[in-house]
Design a protein around this motif. Structure first.
Motif, PDB file in Angstrom:
ATOM      1  N   GLY A 443       0.790  -1.216   0.000  1.00  0.00           N
ATOM      2  CA  GLY A 443       0.000   0.000   0.000  1.00  0.00           C
ATOM      3  C   GLY A 443       0.825   1.270   0.000  1.00  0.00           C
ATOM      4  N   ARG A 444       1.947   1.272  -0.724  1.00  0.00           N
ATOM      5  CA  ARG A 444       2.734   2.497  -0.849  1.00  0.00           C
ATOM      6  C   ARG A 444       2.017   3.443  -1.817  1.00  0.00           C
ATOM      7  NH1 ARG A 444       6.847   5.090  -3.776  1.00  0.00           N
ATOM      8  NH2 ARG A 444       8.455   6.029  -2.429  1.00  0.00           N
ATOM      9  N   VAL A 445       1.672   4.607  -1.317  1.00  0.00           N
ATOM     10  CA  VAL A 445       0.940   5.586  -2.109  1.00  0.00           C
ATOM     11  C   VAL A 445       1.838   6.803  -2.325  1.00  0.00           C
ATOM     12  CG1 VAL A 445      -1.103   7.055  -2.233  1.00  0.00           C
ATOM     13  CG2 VAL A 445      -1.250   4.802  -1.166  1.00  0.00           C
ATOM     14  N   ASP A 463       0.135  21.138  -7.666  1.00  0.00           N
ATOM     15  CA  ASP A 463       1.505  20.629  -7.633  1.00  0.00           C
ATOM     16  C   ASP A 463       1.827  19.950  -6.295  1.00  0.00           C
ATOM     17  OD1 ASP A 463       3.878  20.175  -8.989  1.00  0.00           O
ATOM     18  OD2 ASP A 463       4.860  21.926  -8.113  1.00  0.00           O
ATOM     19  N   LEU A 464       0.958  19.034  -5.862  1.00  0.00           N
ATOM     20  CA  LEU A 464       1.110  18.350  -4.577  1.00  0.00           C
ATOM     21  C   LEU A 464       1.913  17.064  -4.753  1.00  0.00           C
ATOM     22  CD1 LEU A 464       0.012  18.177  -1.525  1.00  0.00           C
ATOM     23  CD2 LEU A 464      -1.564  16.519  -2.473  1.00  0.00           C
ATOM     24  N   SER A 465       2.912  16.874  -3.903  1.00  0.00           N
ATOM     25  CA  SER A 465       3.716  15.645  -3.910  1.00  0.00           C
ATOM     26  C   SER A 465       3.865  15.151  -2.476  1.00  0.00           C
ATOM     27  CB  SER A 465       5.101  15.896  -4.517  1.00  0.00           C
ATOM     28  OG  SER A 465       5.006  16.295  -5.873  1.00  0.00           O
ATOM     29  N   LEU A 466       3.648  13.859  -2.286  1.00  0.00           N
ATOM     30  CA  LEU A 466       3.867  13.242  -0.979  1.00  0.00           C
ATOM     31  C   LEU A 466       3.975  11.741  -1.162  1.00  0.00           C
ATOM     32  CD1 LEU A 466       1.163  11.694   0.502  1.00  0.00           C
ATOM     33  CD2 LEU A 466       0.289  14.003   0.216  1.00  0.00           C
ATOM     34  N   ASP A 505       1.642   1.207  -4.879  1.00  0.00           N
ATOM     35  CA  ASP A 505       2.699   0.196  -5.023  1.00  0.00           C
ATOM     36  C   ASP A 505       3.376   0.307  -6.390  1.00  0.00           C
ATOM     37  OD1 ASP A 505       2.379  -0.896  -2.488  1.00  0.00           O
ATOM     38  OD2 ASP A 505       0.762  -2.206  -3.155  1.00  0.00           O
ATOM     39  N   GLY A 506       3.612   1.565  -6.814  1.00  0.00           N
ATOM     40  CA  GLY A 506       4.330   1.819  -8.047  1.00  0.00           C
ATOM     41  C   GLY A 506       3.490   1.773  -9.308  1.00  0.00           C
ATOM     42  N   VAL A 507       2.227   1.460  -9.196  1.00  0.00           N
ATOM     43  CA  VAL A 507       1.355   1.355 -10.363  1.00  0.00           C
ATOM     44  C   VAL A 507       0.437   2.578 -10.414  1.00  0.00           C
ATOM     45  CG1 VAL A 507      -0.408  -0.019 -11.537  1.00  0.00           C
ATOM     46  CG2 VAL A 507       1.417  -1.155 -10.239  1.00  0.00           C
ATOM     47  N   ASP A 508       0.416   3.254 -11.548  1.00  0.00           N
ATOM     48  CA  ASP A 508      -0.462   4.407 -11.743  1.00  0.00           C
ATOM     49  C   ASP A 508      -1.911   3.963 -11.594  1.00  0.00           C
ATOM     50  OD1 ASP A 508      -1.867   6.636 -12.565  1.00  0.00           O
ATOM     51  OD2 ASP A 508      -0.465   7.132 -14.164  1.00  0.00           O
ATOM     52  N   VAL A 509      -2.659   4.638 -10.712  1.00  0.00           N
ATOM     53  CA  VAL A 509      -4.036   4.204 -10.442  1.00  0.00           C
ATOM     54  C   VAL A 509      -4.926   4.353 -11.679  1.00  0.00           C
ATOM     55  CG1 VAL A 509      -3.883   4.671  -7.972  1.00  0.00           C
ATOM     56  CG2 VAL A 509      -4.656   6.482  -9.527  1.00  0.00           C
ATOM     57  N   THR A 510      -4.545   5.250 -12.604  1.00  0.00           N
ATOM     58  CA  THR A 510      -5.369   5.406 -13.805  1.00  0.00           C
ATOM     59  C   THR A 510      -5.232   4.227 -14.755  1.00  0.00           C
ATOM     60  OG1 THR A 510      -3.608   6.652 -14.926  1.00  0.00           O
ATOM     61  CG2 THR A 510      -5.243   7.919 -13.685  1.00  0.00           C
ATOM     62  N   THR A 511      -4.212   3.388 -14.561  1.00  0.00           N
ATOM     63  CA  THR A 511      -4.056   2.192 -15.397  1.00  0.00           C
ATOM     64  C   THR A 511      -4.749   0.984 -14.783  1.00  0.00           C
ATOM     65  OG1 THR A 511      -1.973   1.514 -14.330  1.00  0.00           O
ATOM     66  CG2 THR A 511      -1.824   3.046 -16.187  1.00  0.00           C
TER      67      THR A 511
END
Length: 693
Positions: A443-445, A463-466, A505-511
């Motif tokens: 669950g790494r987001v 431009d939010l990054s976390l 977990d490294g996978v783009d949620v849009t995919t």
């Protein structure tokens, strides 16, 4: 989705003030309800032709049955229109029999005609010339009986064919409407959440219930009548031409007048029917809103205001409905008047033709019946105009839902990089600690330069990054409207990003497919949602394949078991959709148990303990600690006491993360978090007298 499924999500004022109609009720009615946007703009005038063709196009999958219906209708109408001609022949037999008694025995018809003309009685001579007269024979009862039996058989067979046709057509219509309901239900699941933000709930419910029911009623009552009316008119015109072309021309003169009246009246009634169903939807929205918030309506003493709003909207609906039905109702009496004028004209001219010997009495009788059969379908069609227009107006409102833009489609295949959702090694919880067993931390987001805004003209998140590491608890705090709930809604893809990306977990949620993504996320909201069913079924909603032992273990771990045991029916206690027979805190515990049972890899808690008392909150916090173990958690909180042990606290203001760190680090920094903490625990909140720049 293994999360608590909810029909509406919190939007906490992010939509922009110019896009919402102000509430008439005090705040507290269910969020996302019909108060938002009750003042919907007036709909465009009914585009009758294209909408009617599209509505009829829904019948296309049943072409075979429709062809059979048409064949049965042709046969039934054909038998019906032959009937008057046979009855006219029976009339000629009776009249001929009466006349034959006035002819001396032994004379032929030609001799009787010649004798009548010689006597100067040309009318009798003309009548005798048109009749089949047997001198002195009287009425041939045997022949007359056979003719009447033939007519009776034709009418009975026509009725049977009409009954079979109606039965088949009813099946076609109901199957079509059943599919329409299924299409609308499926469409609602494909619509993006912003669509529901803009739609009053009662208005949307009116479209998928009242309007579809009205479409079904309109199709059921109009299709058969329209088909029969068209075929009857065609058949009757053919028979009238066969009997008398002159009288046919006189009868057809009524058509232009009927069409002119119908068109003029229909123009005025179309707008009224659109207004009627628009006001119906708005009235339903108002009633649903008032019912949902009826407790607050009473608390704030706003019953009179609600009643006044209802009376005003009800009056608008009355005026629109009265205008629609009154205007369209003018058509039928107008056409009946035109038809009666034609009937009188046919009777007079027909009588003169009989007197002149150009037609027999039976032919005139048959033609009068045909003229009635000719005007009756036109009158029936006129009586159906209001129903047809009403049905097409409702269909257009339903089509507006079906044509609404859908959310971006999901990938066809599932994402292979992630482990299967809900995968676990051991039971849902260990009996000793109540903590999940046998799970691998996932669950790494990560938010990568994410930007999002509800209103294109109002920036929200820029431009939010976390990064939220696996197994960590991330708390999000900040004032109302800062974008806390929006942040987690973006993870769930309730809204699409303007730019940037979010990875799980490294996978783009849009995919990822939405059901796959949300199946890995558990969510507990401040606004609880329970459906009508038992407590056991509501808990098992998080994972329908859970065993009884797993359901009970989740209930014990979240302290649901404590109050359920005191209920007469225990876990079989039936609660309604509003959860009215359990307290707000107990509803919250059930939703927490639901998420606990689902064992998601990512957990979202949005003010999940706001409805429970202080002692229960302490117990729930222990349960939440077990629930958050070995999984990433996002916790939205206003009470800072509930997130002291978070691995990372994000302080948000106006869509930006202004501070981040642990509880101790942020207190030591003396910034925005320190001021918020000081306001809650050290000093009373005071209004700032300085003007807002």
């Amino acid at each position: 989705m293994s999360a608590q499924a909810v029909p509406e999500e919190k939007r906490k004022g992010q939509m922009g003030g110019n896009e919402r109609t102000p509430r008439r009720l005090p705040p507290g009615a269910r969020r996302g309800g019909p108060a938002t946007g009750v003042g919907v703009p007036a709909e465009k005038p009914l585009d009758f032709g294209p909408s009617a063709r599209r509505l009829l196009g829904l019948l296309r999958p049943h072409r075979g049955r429709l062809l059979a219906v048409v064949a049965l209708a042709v046969a039934g109408v054909g038998l019906t229109v032959v009937g008057p001609l046979i009855l006219g022949y029976a009339t000629d037999l009776i009249f001929g029999g009466v006349l034959s008694r006035q002819v001396p025995a032994g004379l032929t018809t030609e001799e009787a005609v010649a004798r009548a003309r010689a006597a100067g009685d040309d009318t009798l001579a003309d009548l005798l010339a048109r009749m089949d007269v047997v001198s002195g024979a009287g009425i041939d009862l045997g022949r007359l009986g056979r003719v009447l039996l033939l007519a009776l058989g034709l009418f009975l067979l026509a009725s049977l064919l009409t009954w079979v046709q109606a039965h088949m057509l009813t099946g076609v219509v109901q199957r079509t409407v059943q599919q329409l309901r299924a299409d609308v239900a499926a469409k609602l699941h494909r619509l993006p959440l912003p669509y529901f933000d803009r739609q009053p709930r009662g208005e949307l419910l009116s479209r998928v219930t009242n309007d579809i029911d009205n479409v079904a009623q309109s199709l059921q009552q109009t299709l058969s009548q329209l088909l029969t009316s068209v075929l009857t008119v065609l058949g009757v015109v053919v028979m009238m031409i066969v009997v008398s072309p002159l009288l046919t021309v006189l009868t057809l003169l009524a058509i232009p007048a009927s069409v002119l009246v119908t068109r003029q009246v229909a123009k005025r009634s179309q707008r009224q029917f659109v207004a009627q169903w628009t006001h119906t939807g708005q009235l339903n929205a108002l009633v649903e809103e008032a019912y949902t918030g009826h407790e607050l309506v009473r608390v704030f003493g706003r019953q009179r205001e609600v009643e006044a709003d209802f009376a005003a909207k009800n009056e608008e609906l009355y005026r629109a409905g009265f205008g629609a039905h009154f205007v369209s109702g003018i058509i039928m009496p107008s056409l009946m008047f035109i038809g009666n004028l034609g009937y009188v004209l046919v009777a007079v001219v027909g009588g003169l033709r009989v007197a002149a010997g150009a037609m027999s009495l039976g032919e005139v009788q048959a033609f009068i019946q045909y003229s009635r059969q000719f005007t009756q379908p036109l009158t029936q069609f006129a009586s159906m105009i209001n129903l047809l227009q009403s049905g097409v107006a409702s269909a257009e409102r339903v089509f507006a839902v079906l044509d609404a833009p859908e959310q971006t489609p999901d990938p066809v295949t599932r994402t292979p990089e992630l482990p299967a959702a809900g995968a676990r090694v051991g039971p849902v919880v260990t009996q000793r600690t109540g903590r999940p067993a046998g799970r691998v931390a996932t669950g790494r987001v990560e938010f990568e330069k994410v930007s999002f805004r509800y209103d294109p003209d109002r920036p929200l998140i820029e431009d939010l990054s976390l990064v939220a590491e696996p197994g960590h608890t991330v708390a999000i705090v900040g004032p109302t409207g800062a974008g806390k709930t929006t942040l987690v809604n973006l993870i769930l893809r309730f809204y699409e990003l303007d730019s940037g990306r979010i990875t799980l977990d490294g996978v783009d949620v849009t995919t990822m497919r939405r059901d796959e993504l949300r199946g890995r996320i558990g969510m507990v909201l401040q606004d609880t949602w329970l459906f009508g069913g038992t407590i056991r079924e509501n808990i098992a909603y998080g994972r329908p394949d859970a065993t009884e032992e797993e359901i009970l273990a989740a209930a014990r771990a979240t302290f649901v078991d404590r109050f359920v045991r005191s209920l007469p029916d225990g876990y079989d206690t039936v609660i309604d959709s509003e959860g009215g027979n359990v307290s707000a805190g107990e509803k919250q515990l059930i939703t927490i148990a639901r998420a606990f049972l689902a064992e998601p890899s990512l957990l979202i808690l949005d003010e999940a303990t706001s409805s429970v008392d202080t002692r229960t909150e302490v117990l729930v916090q222990h349960a939440m600690a077990a629930l958050r173990s070995d999984r990433t958690s996002f916790v939205i909180a206003h009470r800072l006491s509930t997130i002291r042990d978070a691995d990372l606290i994000l302080m948000m203001e106006q869509g930006r993360i202004v501070e981040q760190g642990t509880h101790e680090e942020l207190l030591a920094a003396g910034g925005a978090y320190h001021r918020l903490h000081h306001a809650q625990f050290s000093a009373p909140v005071q209004d700032d007298p300085s003007p807002v720049p």
